[in-house]
Write an enzyme that holds these catalytic residues in place. Structure first.
Site, short mmCIF file in Angstrom:
data_model
loop_
_atom_site.label_atom_id
_atom_site.label_comp_id
_atom_site.label_asym_id
_atom_site.label_seq_id
_atom_site.Cartn_x
_atom_site.Cartn_y
_atom_site.Cartn_z
N ASP A 55 0.85 -1.18 0.00
CA ASP A 55 0.00 0.00 0.00
C ASP A 55 0.89 1.22 0.00
OD1 ASP A 55 0.96 -0.05 2.72
OD2 ASP A 55 -0.61 1.40 3.17
N SER B 34 2.45 1.38 28.80
CA SER B 34 1.80 0.34 28.00
C SER B 34 1.06 -0.66 28.88
CB SER B 34 2.84 -0.43 27.17
OG SER B 34 3.25 0.32 26.07
N ASP C 99 7.28 -12.28 18.56
CA ASP C 99 7.29 -10.82 18.41
C ASP C 99 5.97 -10.18 18.82
OD1 ASP C 99 9.92 -10.71 17.44
OD2 ASP C 99 9.26 -11.24 15.42
N HIS D 250 4.49 -7.93 23.32
CA HIS D 250 3.88 -6.71 23.87
C HIS D 250 2.36 -6.80 23.86
CE1 HIS D 250 2.87 -2.36 24.11
NE2 HIS D 250 4.02 -2.24 24.75
#
Length: 527
Positions: A251, A446, A273, A276
């Protein structure tokens, strides 16, 4: 993605290698005098400041005293993040499934524009690593803008700071490898280090380096080394590297008309990965009381919708705007955004998505950031204001709390701001799910954001007629006010906690549910 800089190991490592070469009465609370037990440490965000002298959110008290015989409705929480291990043992029964989609048939069964979006959508495709936004700005060339000038200065500064650190990291990593090879094991202790007897000069040097680090950093020294080395290598190899191109979806990230890209694999190309995002999801929804990990804020009636849009680097504005819209269109009533960055070239796209969510009555809970800075002065994007005016009342920004009461109650990394941080929630050493049925302590705003998002989901489950705006203000107004002066900022400034955020409070689930009950009852009476 908002990375938490590994300050502690940075100092240790450099030292080691150098040696080688609303109106509410304010109550005073007592700080806990002893160290937290392991169980308290794993569950501290659930505990109660008054009862336990730990600045948790009173979640245990909420369940035992307020929710025992109550039934809520199912709430979908959209987690816009790095991906999610949807097969984790502690998230069983907590993953959203798009029942209108037939898995694996390569057909857009529900005609929403996304093929096989069974558990959410992956806007990153096969990509994991990315540039920081400032790197992308510099890469585009000098257009004479202030953003370019600022980004170029910051990029040069970061590279200048990290390049010598890489030399230190290389020495430490090589020393660790030499010790592992000598001991013939990947994990080792300080005691085992000291037991090495050798006349080899290189091995002696490696022993000295690792002994120094192990002595300073303590039991988890190898994990700290990995955290530190990953941070330095990732910054130089990917985040700050002008020659690195991370985007793999076909894109144009500067064209908002191209909207259907990516795939339905919400784990991402490598589930490791998705650490988180899996940790964030666990904070909200991991199974309570099973003795496996921490305890999620929401016991049941919650489903996590995974929207992968946050790489190891800075997220694209386009991906975030589309991720918000995807979550809204597919039924999320709360969206958690544990991400942020210093530059936002297409911030208007994200603003429009926030306003779209507001129109659809969806609350967005956003992390304040981990730069120990005042975001009233230096913004952390996305924001919900244009020219100083709030564009919608459905975004709440969360700062991070430490697990000790007193002057250090604000996490030393947390951003703050009397105008642009709304309230604080637990964000230091939070124990939750990570990929492949594992658990880990992580910290950052976070982690604070999903703690607050979990309380928001509780309110929306038990009091579904309350609006996103009402839930936002309940989280702020019902919080526990803190009267102490606290230490904030990289410069270690002291200020009243009341000046660190709009509310001057910390999230309290018990008070929030009480206030929600009153508001809901009042609304019924009016009708």
């Amino acid at each position: 993605m908002m990375k938490l800089k590994p300050f502690c190991i940075l100092i240790v490592a450099l030292t080691a290698s150098a040696s080688v070469n609303a109106q509410q009465s304010i109550t005073a609370f007592n700080a806990k005098k002893t160290e937290l037990s392991e169980l308290q440490k794993q569950r501290w965000s659930n505990l109660d400041l008054k009862k336990d002298s730990i600045p948790g959110m009173s979640v245990d008290k909420t369940y035992s005293e307020l929710l025992k015989n109550k039934k809520g409705i199912k709430i979908i929480v959209g987690v816009i993040d790095s991906g999610l291990d949807i097969d984790h043992e502690d998230l069983k029964g907590k993953i959203w499934t798009n029942t209108k989609e037939i898995p694996g048939n390569n057909i857009d069964d529900d005609k929403n524009g996304y093929i096989d979006d069974v558990h959410g959508w992956n806007f990153l495709g096969e990509a994991t690593n990315e540039n920081l936004e400032l790197t992308r700005i510099v890469k585009r060339g000098d257009d004479g803008s202030e953003d370019y000038k600022s980004a170029k200065v910051e990029l040069d500064k970061k590279i200048a700071e990290l390049t010598p650190q890489k030399k230190q990291v290389d020495i430490i990593v090589a020393a660790d490898k030499a010790i592992r090879e000598e001991l013939k094991k990947d994990k080792y202790t300080l005691k085992e280090l000291k037991s090495i007897v050798t006349t080899d000069a290189s091995l002696t040097r490696s022993k000295m380096i690792m002994s120094s680090i192990a002595s300073e950093a303590g039991e988890g020294f190898q994990e700290e080394i990995k955290s530190y080395s990953d941070y330095v290598y990732d910054q130089l190899n990917y985040n700050l590297n002008l020659d690195f191109a991370g985007r793999k979806v076909k894109d144009n990230p500067d064209d908002m008309k191209e909207t259907h890209y990516g795939n339905g694999n919400v784990k991402g190309p490598n589930v490791e990965d998705a650490l988180h995002g899996t940790h964030v999801a666990g904070i909200i929804a991991q199974i309570r009381g099973n003795g496996k990990g921490g305890d999620g804020v929401v016991a049941d009636k919650v489903e996590i919708m995974a929207v992968r849009a946050v790489p190891n680097g800075d997220e694209y504005d386009k991906d975030i705007a589309l991720a918000i819209r995807y979550a809204v269109d597919n039924g999320a009533k709360v969206i958690n955004g544990s991400f942020g960055k210093d530059y936002s070239p297409h911030k208007e796209w994200v603003w429009e998505a926030i306003k779209y969510a507001a129109k659809k009555d969806v609350l967005i809970v956003h992390a304040a950031g981990n730069d120990a800075k005042n975001v009233d002065v230096e913004p952390n994007f996305p924001t919900d204001e244009v020219s100083g005016k709030e564009i919608a009342d459905n975004l709440i920004t969360i700062g991070a709390l430490n697990n000790v009461y007193g002057s250090k109650i604000v996490a030393d990394f947390s951003n703050y701001g009397a105008k642009n941080v709304d309230v604080f929630a637990p964000g230091v050493e939070i124990y939750a799910t990570i990929p492949n049925n594992k658990y880990k302590y992580e910290q950052g705003t976070s982690m604070a954001s999903p703690n607050a998002a979990g309380v928001a989901a509780l309110i929306r489950s038990y009091y579904p007629k309350l609006t996103a705006s009402q839930v936002k203000h309940i989280l702020m107004d019902s919080g526990t006010p803190i009267s102490d002066k606290v230490i904030v900022d990289e410069a270690k400034k002291e200020m009243p906690f009341a000046n660190t955020c709009v509310s001057g409070k910390i999230v309290n689930a018990y008070n929030a549910l009480l206030m929600a009950e009153k508001m809901a009852t009042k609304s019924k009476a009016k009708k």
